[in-house]
Design an enzyme around this catalytic site. Structure first.
Site, PDB file in Angstrom:
ATOM      1  N   ARG A   1     -38.047  36.705  62.087  1.00 52.85           N
ATOM      2  CA  ARG A   1     -37.538  37.883  62.340  1.00 52.85           C
ATOM      3  C   ARG A   1     -36.458  38.308  62.115  1.00 52.85           C
ATOM      4  O   ARG A   1     -35.332  37.256  62.657  1.00 52.85           O
ATOM      5  CB  ARG A   1     -38.183  38.463  63.829  1.00 52.85           C
ATOM      6  CG  ARG A   1     -39.430  38.256  64.069  1.00 52.85           C
ATOM      7  CD  ARG A   1     -40.307  38.858  63.349  1.00 52.85           C
ATOM      8  NE  ARG A   1     -40.431  40.061  63.752  1.00 52.85           N
ATOM      9  CZ  ARG A   1     -40.512  41.163  65.003  1.00 52.85           C
ATOM     10  NH1 ARG A   1     -41.055  40.787  65.718  1.00 52.85           N
ATOM     11  NH2 ARG A   1     -39.994  41.838  64.840  1.00 52.85           N
ATOM     12  N   GLY A   2     -35.779  39.673  62.418  1.00 52.71           N
ATOM     13  CA  GLY A   2     -34.459  40.391  62.563  1.00 52.71           C
ATOM     14  C   GLY A   2     -33.588  40.231  61.767  1.00 52.71           C
ATOM     15  O   GLY A   2     -34.617  40.864  60.476  1.00 52.71           O
ATOM     16  N   ASN A   3     -32.721  41.115  61.452  1.00 51.92           N
ATOM     17  CA  ASN A   3     -31.886  41.871  60.525  1.00 51.92           C
ATOM     18  C   ASN A   3     -31.874  40.965  59.044  1.00 51.92           C
ATOM     19  O   ASN A   3     -31.709  39.571  58.714  1.00 51.92           O
ATOM     20  CB  ASN A   3     -30.991  43.265  60.992  1.00 51.92           C
ATOM     21  CG  ASN A   3     -29.514  42.181  61.371  1.00 51.92           C
ATOM     22  OD1 ASN A   3     -29.291  41.234  60.971  1.00 51.92           O
ATOM     23  ND2 ASN A   3     -29.115  42.317  62.483  1.00 51.92           N
ATOM     24  N   VAL A   4     -31.693  42.021  58.155  1.00 51.13           N
ATOM     25  CA  VAL A   4     -30.876  41.349  57.250  1.00 51.13           C
ATOM     26  C   VAL A   4     -29.655  39.848  57.455  1.00 51.13           C
ATOM     27  O   VAL A   4     -30.104  38.814  56.805  1.00 51.13           O
ATOM     28  CB  VAL A   4     -30.360  42.113  56.109  1.00 51.13           C
ATOM     29  CG1 VAL A   4     -29.650  41.255  54.740  1.00 51.13           C
ATOM     30  CG2 VAL A   4     -32.120  42.964  55.302  1.00 51.13           C
TER      31      VAL A   4
ATOM     32  N   LYS B   1     -42.851  51.733  53.190  1.00 42.00           N
ATOM     33  CA  LYS B   1     -44.229  51.094  53.210  1.00 42.00           C
ATOM     34  C   LYS B   1     -44.361  50.755  54.574  1.00 42.00           C
ATOM     35  O   LYS B   1     -45.045  50.204  55.297  1.00 42.00           O
ATOM     36  CB  LYS B   1     -42.988  49.603  52.860  1.00 42.00           C
ATOM     37  CG  LYS B   1     -42.030  49.278  53.609  1.00 42.00           C
ATOM     38  CD  LYS B   1     -42.065  48.104  52.984  1.00 42.00           C
ATOM     39  CE  LYS B   1     -41.085  47.266  53.728  1.00 42.00           C
ATOM     40  NZ  LYS B   1     -41.190  46.567  55.016  1.00 42.00           N
ATOM     41  N   ASP B   2     -42.973  51.389  56.248  1.00 46.09           N
ATOM     42  CA  ASP B   2     -43.731  51.621  57.222  1.00 46.09           C
ATOM     43  C   ASP B   2     -44.559  52.375  57.476  1.00 46.09           C
ATOM     44  O   ASP B   2     -45.748  51.832  59.092  1.00 46.09           O
ATOM     45  CB  ASP B   2     -42.556  51.461  58.461  1.00 46.09           C
ATOM     46  CG  ASP B   2     -41.073  50.366  58.195  1.00 46.09           C
ATOM     47  OD1 ASP B   2     -42.044  49.271  57.517  1.00 46.09           O
ATOM     48  OD2 ASP B   2     -40.172  50.408  58.500  1.00 46.09           O
TER      49      ASP B   2
ATOM     50  N   CYS C   1     -49.952  47.722  56.534  1.00 46.32           N
ATOM     51  CA  CYS C   1     -49.268  46.668  56.465  1.00 46.32           C
ATOM     52  C   CYS C   1     -48.747  45.005  56.490  1.00 46.32           C
ATOM     53  O   CYS C   1     -47.755  44.967  56.416  1.00 46.32           O
ATOM     54  CB  CYS C   1     -47.312  47.279  57.172  1.00 46.32           C
ATOM     55  SG  CYS C   1     -47.064  47.615  58.593  1.00 46.32           S
TER      56      CYS C   1
ATOM     57  N   ARG D   1     -31.273  37.274  58.921  1.00 45.51           N
ATOM     58  CA  ARG D   1     -32.109  36.435  57.897  1.00 45.51           C
ATOM     59  C   ARG D   1     -31.665  35.493  57.244  1.00 45.51           C
ATOM     60  O   ARG D   1     -31.968  34.055  56.477  1.00 45.51           O
ATOM     61  CB  ARG D   1     -33.352  36.954  57.720  1.00 45.51           C
ATOM     62  CG  ARG D   1     -33.900  37.838  58.314  1.00 45.51           C
ATOM     63  CD  ARG D   1     -35.544  38.739  57.154  1.00 45.51           C
ATOM     64  NE  ARG D   1     -35.547  39.658  58.374  1.00 45.51           N
ATOM     65  CZ  ARG D   1     -36.903  40.124  58.642  1.00 45.51           C
ATOM     66  NH1 ARG D   1     -38.029  39.798  57.021  1.00 45.51           N
ATOM     67  NH2 ARG D   1     -38.055  40.416  58.982  1.00 45.51           N
TER      68      ARG D   1
ATOM     69  N   THR E   1     -40.293  34.264  55.526  1.00 38.80           N
ATOM     70  CA  THR E   1     -40.465  36.043  55.223  1.00 38.80           C
ATOM     71  C   THR E   1     -41.253  36.371  56.909  1.00 38.80           C
ATOM     72  O   THR E   1     -42.451  35.561  57.231  1.00 38.80           O
ATOM     73  CB  THR E   1     -41.564  35.978  54.228  1.00 38.80           C
ATOM     74  OG1 THR E   1     -41.905  37.305  54.254  1.00 38.80           O
ATOM     75  CG2 THR E   1     -43.144  34.718  54.233  1.00 38.80           C
TER      76      THR E   1
ATOM     77  N   ARG F   1     -47.955  39.172  53.076  1.00 42.44           N
ATOM     78  CA  ARG F   1     -48.966  39.647  51.709  1.00 42.44           C
ATOM     79  C   ARG F   1     -47.935  38.491  50.904  1.00 42.44           C
ATOM     80  O   ARG F   1     -48.395  38.021  49.964  1.00 42.44           O
ATOM     81  CB  ARG F   1     -48.184  41.454  51.167  1.00 42.44           C
ATOM     82  CG  ARG F   1     -48.100  41.583  50.166  1.00 42.44           C
ATOM     83  CD  ARG F   1     -47.440  42.898  49.845  1.00 42.44           C
ATOM     84  NE  ARG F   1     -46.221  42.591  50.727  1.00 42.44           N
ATOM     85  CZ  ARG F   1     -45.060  42.883  49.767  1.00 42.44           C
ATOM     86  NH1 ARG F   1     -44.997  41.341  48.559  1.00 42.44           N
ATOM     87  NH2 ARG F   1     -43.648  42.929  50.369  1.00 42.44           N
ATOM     88  N   ARG F   2     -46.423  38.519  51.284  1.00 41.95           N
ATOM     89  CA  ARG F   2     -46.092  37.367  50.740  1.00 41.95           C
ATOM     90  C   ARG F   2     -45.932  35.956  50.786  1.00 41.95           C
ATOM     91  O   ARG F   2     -45.754  35.369  50.315  1.00 41.95           O
ATOM     92  CB  ARG F   2     -44.141  37.865  51.580  1.00 41.95           C
ATOM     93  CG  ARG F   2     -43.162  39.736  50.649  1.00 41.95           C
ATOM     94  CD  ARG F   2     -41.791  39.301  50.680  1.00 41.95           C
ATOM     95  NE  ARG F   2     -41.671  40.291  50.654  1.00 41.95           N
ATOM     96  CZ  ARG F   2     -41.069  40.922  51.620  1.00 41.95           C
ATOM     97  NH1 ARG F   2     -40.523  40.887  53.397  1.00 41.95           N
ATOM     98  NH2 ARG F   2     -39.864  42.198  51.217  1.00 41.95           N
TER      99      ARG F   2
END
Length: 343
Positions: free
Chosen positions: A147-150, A81-82, A240, A153, A125, A129-130
């Site tokens: 922002r940031g990693n999983v 998707k990137d 995107c 978040r 988010t 899109r979301r």
């Protein structure tokens, strides 16, 4: 024989995804080595620089492609998707392995779903899109950027900064954390990003040996699905950062395999939306599926442009102060929806 050098971003998710590709190649008898590359996107995340509103398509990709063209790595692995929808000279998309679940998920406090969150709850988010699709649901939650990693978040839920975050299920699944999702969002309500859940494995176009090796990892059904989704996005000229969702799936039809594609484009606030779906027959084997998929995505994108998507895209490219905010989405010619059959 030297190990095949696989370029990857340094994040835990990126190295995990690249590790899956490395494992698949090791299973074919090829030694591999992961080479970590810092991308401009990673640097902007570390500095807290927002990507929304910037030309973010490909921001996580260019450094990996530069390393590939410079001969520093032999293979580059991306979240598909990137990837920009345009090609880069000297680089080819050699493999699209089988796709993970492409849907979005909610991770919320107290095990809640989106519909169970009280009005005013903060839902985080980083995806327009979301935001647009959740706004369109009219739940009364407050959408905020993140922002940031999983880990970062999800950690902000425990800190009390947010009540929920919305993420791609594929990333959680690859990290072994899918059970942390409190809701899997139905694509009839929130369509994923084109290519979401799939990996892109690139190599140099003149590296015939690596091309032949990576071709063994390619999944015809996944490639057909993401080709349809990305061709539609390219036809709509949306990167995107645009509020465009699309999902294609291969299904068994009465006369053989078929590809179903559903898509949505929205205004930033979700007040206007255009939804369409279409299907196409696929050939008896996978050899022609990508071409069939590209035609399906292009045709549906052109239909959406003719039905009002062009006006929505024009609104998205206007300076924010010049955009109109209609109060009645049904009064706009592009505010149409179509029942989308399940494939």
């Amino acid at each position: 024989m030297a190990a095949l050098r696989i370029g990857t971003r340094r994040s835990i998710l990126a190295t995990t995804q690249s590790g899956h590709v490395a494992d698949a190649l090791e299973a074919l008898g090829t030694a591999t080595e992961l080479v970590e590359i810092t991308t401009d996107g990673d640097r902007s995340q570390a500095g807290g620089v927002p990507l929304t509103g910037a030309p973010s398509t490909g921001v996580f990709v260019s450094a990996l492609r530069d390393a590939l063209l410079a001969g520093e790595v032999d293979v580059a692995v991306h979240s598909l998707k990137d990837l920009p929808t345009y090609s880069t000279e000297g680089i080819v998309l050699a493999a699209v392995p089988p796709r993970e679940d492409p849907r979005d998920v909610v991770v919320a406090r107290d095990g809640l779903t989106l519909g169970e969150l009280p009005p005013g709850s903060k839902v985080a988010t980083g995806s327009p899109r979301r935001v647009a699709q959740i706004e369109a649901l009219g739940l009364g939650v407050e959408l905020v950027g993140v922002r940031g990693n999983v880990d970062t978040r999800i950690g902000r839920i425990a800190e009390g900064t947010y009540d929920a975050v919305v993420l791609a299920r594929a990333g959680l699944a690859r990290l072994g954390r899918a059970d942390e999702a409190t809701e899997v969002l139905d694509p009839l309500q929130v369509l994923p990003a084109p290519g979401q859940g799939a990996l892109a494995v690139e190599c140099r176009s003149d590296d015939t040996a690596t091309l032949a090796l990576l071709a063994r990892l390619d999944d015809a059904g996944t490639r057909a699905a993401v080709t349809a989704e990305r061709t539609l996005m390219a036809t709509l000229e949306g990167g995107c950062a645009a509020p465009i969702g699309a999902l294609a799936e291969v299904a068994d039809g009465d006369e053989g395999p078929e590809l179903w594609l559903r898509a949505v484009i929205l205004s930033e606030d979700g007040a206007l939306s255009l939804r369409r779906s279409a299907s196409a027959a696929l050939g008896a084997d996978g050899a022609s599926w990508a071409a069939d998929a590209a035609k399906l995505g292009g045709d549906l994108g052109a239909e959406m442009l003719a039905d009002g998507a062009a006006e929505l895209m024009a609104q998205l490219t206007q300076p924010r102060g010049e955009q109109s905010r209609p109060t009645d989405s049904n009064s706009h010619p592009s505010a149409r929806s179509a029942e989308v059959p399940n494939p």
